[in-house]
Every structure is written in C-alpha cells, then in structure tokens.
Write a protein that holds these residues in place. Sequence first.
Motif, PDB file in Angstrom:
ATOM      1  N   THR A  93       9.817   2.519   2.939  1.00  0.00           N
ATOM      2  CA  THR A  93      10.242   2.396   1.545  1.00  0.00           C
ATOM      3  C   THR A  93      11.687   1.931   1.480  1.00  0.00           C
ATOM      4  O   THR A  93      12.555   2.486   2.137  1.00  0.00           O
ATOM      5  CB  THR A  93      10.110   3.755   0.815  1.00  0.00           C
ATOM      6  N   GLN A  94      11.914   0.904   0.693  1.00  0.00           N
ATOM      7  CA  GLN A  94      13.261   0.421   0.416  1.00  0.00           C
ATOM      8  C   GLN A  94      13.684   1.016  -0.929  1.00  0.00           C
ATOM      9  O   GLN A  94      13.085   0.703  -1.955  1.00  0.00           O
ATOM     10  CB  GLN A  94      13.275  -1.105   0.324  1.00  0.00           C
ATOM     11  N   PHE A  95      14.692   1.872  -0.922  1.00  0.00           N
ATOM     12  CA  PHE A  95      15.180   2.454  -2.169  1.00  0.00           C
ATOM     13  C   PHE A  95      16.232   1.544  -2.775  1.00  0.00           C
ATOM     14  O   PHE A  95      17.091   1.022  -2.077  1.00  0.00           O
ATOM     15  CB  PHE A  95      15.767   3.850  -1.920  1.00  0.00           C
ATOM     16  N   ASN A  96      16.153   1.375  -4.097  1.00  0.00           N
ATOM     17  CA  ASN A  96      17.127   0.565  -4.815  1.00  0.00           C
ATOM     18  C   ASN A  96      18.326   1.383  -5.275  1.00  0.00           C
ATOM     19  O   ASN A  96      19.444   0.873  -5.351  1.00  0.00           O
ATOM     20  CB  ASN A  96      16.483  -0.107  -6.027  1.00  0.00           C
ATOM     21  N   VAL A  97      18.073   2.649  -5.613  1.00  0.00           N
ATOM     22  CA  VAL A  97      19.134   3.546  -6.063  1.00  0.00           C
ATOM     23  C   VAL A  97      18.844   4.960  -5.555  1.00  0.00           C
ATOM     24  O   VAL A  97      17.699   5.299  -5.235  1.00  0.00           O
ATOM     25  CB  VAL A  97      19.289   3.582  -7.600  1.00  0.00           C
ATOM     26  N   VAL A  98      19.908   5.758  -5.522  1.00  0.00           N
ATOM     27  CA  VAL A  98      19.803   7.156  -5.134  1.00  0.00           C
ATOM     28  C   VAL A  98      20.420   7.984  -6.253  1.00  0.00           C
ATOM     29  O   VAL A  98      21.515   7.674  -6.730  1.00  0.00           O
ATOM     30  CB  VAL A  98      20.556   7.436  -3.816  1.00  0.00           C
TER      31      VAL A  98
END
Length: 164
Positions: free
Chosen positions: A51-56
């Motif tokens: 999974t590539q997260f765009n924001v945290v």
Amino acid sequence: MNILYLHGLKSKLNDEKRRILEKYGKVFAPDIDYSGKHIQPQQILRNYPDTQFNVVIGSSMGALNGYIISNQIGRPALLFNPPLGKYAIAEFSLEPRFTTGLSPKQLLLGGKDDVVDPKETLTFLSDHLQEHELEIKIDPNLGHRIPLDLFKEQVSYFFSKLCY
C-alpha cells in the motif's frame, strides 16, 4: 487516495471521524496495541507491504508514530497533540523510503492538554526547524481530546492544501 490513520494510546478511530476521512479517500486504521511499545512505525507499515499511503493522520501516540512514518515515506501528515518531546530523537531515525523533499506537517496542539505538554512538542519542533515545512495551530482552550467539529475543520483544511 490512501489515508493512514493512527489512533492514540487507549483509543480507536470512531465511526464519525472515519466518515469524515472517507470523504477524502480510502482509510486504513490499524488497531494498535501500544502497551508493550509506544514507537512502532516499522510494525505499522509492515501490515501494509503493498500500500502506498498519500497522507498520514494521527492523534496523540498515533501522531508520534505518524510523524515518524511521514518522514520515512515522504508524505504529508496531520498530527493532533503528538508527544514529540517525550522520546529520544534516536528513536525517530528511520531510513527514508523517498528523498523527494520535505514532508509537510500540520499540527494542532491543545493549550490545556494535560496528557501531552504542548511546550515539550514545541521545543522538539524548534530544535528541528530545518527538517520540515510546519504549520502549527495552538488552541488555547483545547485539552487532549479532539472534538468532532474541530477534527472535521482541521481535516478539511489539511486536504484543501494538498494537490491530490
């Protein structure tokens, strides 16, 4: 958009806040047991190898882990009352996965927070001013818990600044 949400120490993402976040993307909100170890960025990311997260986004202990993960993956973060001043900086050192630039951070600190001292967080951030683009809001009447309306306001503002 993939959103990684990290809850605080004896907390979970509630349904109302999940619905707010789901307006902006797919929400990944792991159930984290902090009782044995507070700082767990590698363990958290290990649960999402593809999974590539765009924001945290994180609150309290989740904001601490979110700060570290944001740095490692090079993505923006929205952090509510992170206890950054309570831990040694050596614990924050992880090999970055991306070197595309600074990972901007938006922080909300409660002036009346009796769990996480906002002064300690500000001291930590002032010692690391060269590392991030920071936007810090201090609500003088806010305690440790983030009311739903304030959460919604901060999330909306955070996503309004992104170009996704």
